[in-house]
Motif scaffolding. Structure first.
Motif, PDB file in Angstrom:
ATOM      1  N   VAL A 106       0.856  -1.185   0.000  1.00  0.00           N
ATOM      2  CA  VAL A 106       0.000   0.000   0.000  1.00  0.00           C
ATOM      3  C   VAL A 106       0.891   1.233   0.000  1.00  0.00           C
ATOM      4  N   ALA A 107       0.527   2.234  -0.761  1.00  0.00           N
ATOM      5  CA  ALA A 107       1.324   3.467  -0.806  1.00  0.00           C
ATOM      6  C   ALA A 107       1.351   4.143   0.559  1.00  0.00           C
ATOM      7  N   PRO A 108       2.488   4.739   0.928  1.00  0.00           N
ATOM      8  CA  PRO A 108       2.554   5.447   2.207  1.00  0.00           C
ATOM      9  C   PRO A 108       1.622   6.648   2.234  1.00  0.00           C
ATOM     10  N   THR A 109       1.250   7.042   3.423  1.00  0.00           N
ATOM     11  CA  THR A 109       0.361   8.189   3.563  1.00  0.00           C
ATOM     12  C   THR A 109       1.144   9.488   3.410  1.00  0.00           C
ATOM     13  N   ASP A 110       0.433  10.579   3.288  1.00  0.00           N
ATOM     14  CA  ASP A 110       1.014  11.897   3.071  1.00  0.00           C
ATOM     15  C   ASP A 110       1.756  12.375   4.320  1.00  0.00           C
ATOM     16  N   PRO A 111       2.920  13.025   4.155  1.00  0.00           N
ATOM     17  CA  PRO A 111       3.659  13.535   5.319  1.00  0.00           C
ATOM     18  C   PRO A 111       2.841  14.483   6.196  1.00  0.00           C
ATOM     19  N   GLU A 112       1.879  15.188   5.594  1.00  0.00           N
ATOM     20  CA  GLU A 112       1.036  16.083   6.391  1.00  0.00           C
ATOM     21  C   GLU A 112       0.227  15.311   7.424  1.00  0.00           C
ATOM     22  N   GLU A 113      -0.076  14.044   7.126  1.00  0.00           N
ATOM     23  CA  GLU A 113      -0.776  13.209   8.096  1.00  0.00           C
ATOM     24  C   GLU A 113       0.096  12.943   9.318  1.00  0.00           C
ATOM     25  N   LEU A 114       1.396  12.784   9.095  1.00  0.00           N
ATOM     26  CA  LEU A 114       2.313  12.594  10.215  1.00  0.00           C
ATOM     27  C   LEU A 114       2.337  13.838  11.095  1.00  0.00           C
ATOM     28  N   VAL A 115       2.406  14.996  10.486  1.00  0.00           N
ATOM     29  CA  VAL A 115       2.435  16.254  11.243  1.00  0.00           C
ATOM     30  C   VAL A 115       1.158  16.407  12.064  1.00  0.00           C
ATOM     31  N   ALA A 116       0.013  16.160  11.450  1.00  0.00           N
ATOM     32  CA  ALA A 116      -1.260  16.272  12.171  1.00  0.00           C
ATOM     33  C   ALA A 116      -1.340  15.252  13.299  1.00  0.00           C
ATOM     34  N   TRP A 117      -0.891  14.028  13.043  1.00  0.00           N
ATOM     35  CA  TRP A 117      -0.910  12.974  14.064  1.00  0.00           C
ATOM     36  C   TRP A 117      -0.020  13.358  15.251  1.00  0.00           C
ATOM     37  N   LEU A 118       1.179  13.852  14.947  1.00  0.00           N
ATOM     38  CA  LEU A 118       2.091  14.272  16.029  1.00  0.00           C
ATOM     39  C   LEU A 118       1.480  15.414  16.839  1.00  0.00           C
ATOM     40  N   ALA A 119       0.843  16.367  16.164  1.00  0.00           N
ATOM     41  CA  ALA A 119       0.227  17.503  16.862  1.00  0.00           C
ATOM     42  C   ALA A 119      -0.894  17.047  17.789  1.00  0.00           C
ATOM     43  N   SER A 120      -1.569  15.968  17.415  1.00  0.00           N
ATOM     44  CA  SER A 120      -2.692  15.485  18.223  1.00  0.00           C
ATOM     45  C   SER A 120      -2.249  14.655  19.428  1.00  0.00           C
ATOM     46  N   ARG A 121      -1.012  14.270  19.453  1.00  0.00           N
ATOM     47  CA  ARG A 121      -0.506  13.402  20.525  1.00  0.00           C
ATOM     48  C   ARG A 121      -0.231  14.220  21.786  1.00  0.00           C
ATOM     49  N   PRO A 122      -0.414  13.610  22.966  1.00  0.00           N
ATOM     50  CA  PRO A 122      -0.182  14.346  24.209  1.00  0.00           C
ATOM     51  C   PRO A 122       1.288  14.416  24.632  1.00  0.00           C
ATOM     52  N   GLU A 123       2.138  13.561  24.059  1.00  0.00           N
ATOM     53  CA  GLU A 123       3.539  13.511  24.489  1.00  0.00           C
ATOM     54  C   GLU A 123       4.242  14.833  24.205  1.00  0.00           C
ATOM     55  N   ARG A 124       5.127  15.204  25.126  1.00  0.00           N
ATOM     56  CA  ARG A 124       5.821  16.493  25.001  1.00  0.00           C
ATOM     57  C   ARG A 124       7.156  16.383  24.273  1.00  0.00           C
ATOM     58  N   THR A 125       7.846  15.259  24.422  1.00  0.00           N
ATOM     59  CA  THR A 125       9.137  15.073  23.762  1.00  0.00           C
ATOM     60  C   THR A 125       9.024  13.876  22.830  1.00  0.00           C
ATOM     61  N   VAL A 126       9.186  14.146  21.541  1.00  0.00           N
ATOM     62  CA  VAL A 126       8.999  13.129  20.507  1.00  0.00           C
ATOM     63  C   VAL A 126      10.259  13.073  19.643  1.00  0.00           C
ATOM     64  N   VAL A 127      10.713  11.876  19.357  1.00  0.00           N
ATOM     65  CA  VAL A 127      11.827  11.673  18.427  1.00  0.00           C
ATOM     66  C   VAL A 127      11.291  10.871  17.254  1.00  0.00           C
ATOM     67  N   VAL A 128      11.525  11.398  16.030  1.00  0.00           N
ATOM     68  CA  VAL A 128      11.054  10.741  14.805  1.00  0.00           C
ATOM     69  C   VAL A 128      12.281  10.365  13.975  1.00  0.00           C
ATOM     70  N   PHE A 129      12.406   9.081  13.677  1.00  0.00           N
ATOM     71  CA  PHE A 129      13.493   8.586  12.822  1.00  0.00           C
ATOM     72  C   PHE A 129      12.938   8.467  11.418  1.00  0.00           C
ATOM     73  N   THR A 130      13.550   9.221  10.516  1.00  0.00           N
ATOM     74  CA  THR A 130      12.973   9.353   9.183  1.00  0.00           C
ATOM     75  C   THR A 130      14.071   9.471   8.131  1.00  0.00           C
ATOM     76  N   HIS A 131      13.802  10.194   7.051  1.00  0.00           N
ATOM     77  CA  HIS A 131      14.672  10.242   5.884  1.00  0.00           C
ATOM     78  C   HIS A 131      14.860  11.678   5.431  1.00  0.00           C
ATOM     79  N   TYR A 132      15.710  11.828   4.430  1.00  0.00           N
ATOM     80  CA  TYR A 132      16.034  13.143   3.884  1.00  0.00           C
ATOM     81  C   TYR A 132      14.823  13.826   3.264  1.00  0.00           C
ATOM     82  N   ASN A 133      14.034  13.071   2.504  1.00  0.00           N
ATOM     83  CA  ASN A 133      12.949  13.723   1.759  1.00  0.00           C
ATOM     84  C   ASN A 133      11.569  13.209   2.150  1.00  0.00           C
ATOM     85  N   THR A 134      11.328  13.089   3.431  1.00  0.00           N
ATOM     86  CA  THR A 134      10.015  12.671   3.915  1.00  0.00           C
ATOM     87  C   THR A 134       9.034  13.802   3.763  1.00  0.00           C
TER      88      THR A 134
END
Length: 142
Positions: free
Chosen positions: A114-142
């Motif tokens: 299945v094709a990956p979801t849009d990066p904007e979905e990641l941003v919205a998901w992170l914004a909705s999370r209650p955690e204060r310190t988040v580390v995201v392991f990703t890539h150059y052109n995510t």
């Protein structure tokens, strides 16, 4: 205030393929892992303690997260994956269902076909999370 740290994976086997006589499109590089140098880079990272650790579903990001933050539960988010030009290194492989440090609940049915979801979905998901310190392991052109 929420703090999100974006971490690019360590040096991958695809990044050094030419020195080993391989073309970047070689099928053996599908969802390739890290080189020894990439593993050392991951272990040498100095990251804060995190309330939430998120990773791309690609092997090189997962390996970097495991080495940089051993013992952490890793939430695999499909929108954190690389947007690549169809090269094998950006073609995900099947997740190990027995890996007890991976939360794969966000991956869609049929993953990896299945094709990956849009990066904007990641941003919205992170914004909705209650955690204060988040580390995201990703890539150059995510």
């Amino acid at each position: 205030m929420k703090r999100v740290y974006l971490v690019r994976h360590g040096e991958s086997q695809a990044q050094t393929c030419k020195s080993r006589g391989l073309d970047r499109r070689d099928p053996s590089l599908r969802d390739c892992g890290l080189t020894a140098a990439g593993e050392a880079q991951a272990r040498d990272l100095s990251l804060p303690s995190a309330d939430l650790v998120v990773t791309s579903p690609l092997a090189r990001a997962i390996a970097t997260a495991r080495l940089a933050m051993p013992g952490s539960m890793l939430v695999v988010h499909p929108a954190a994956t690389e947007r690549g030009r169809g090269v094998p290194e950006n073609m995900p492989s099947t997740m190990d269902p027995t890996a007890d440090d991976l939360d794969t609940g966000l991956l869609p049915m049929g993953w990896p076909g299945v094709a990956p979801t849009d990066p904007e979905e990641l941003v919205a998901w992170l914004a909705s999370r209650p955690e204060r310190t988040v580390v995201v392991f990703t890539h150059y052109n995510t």
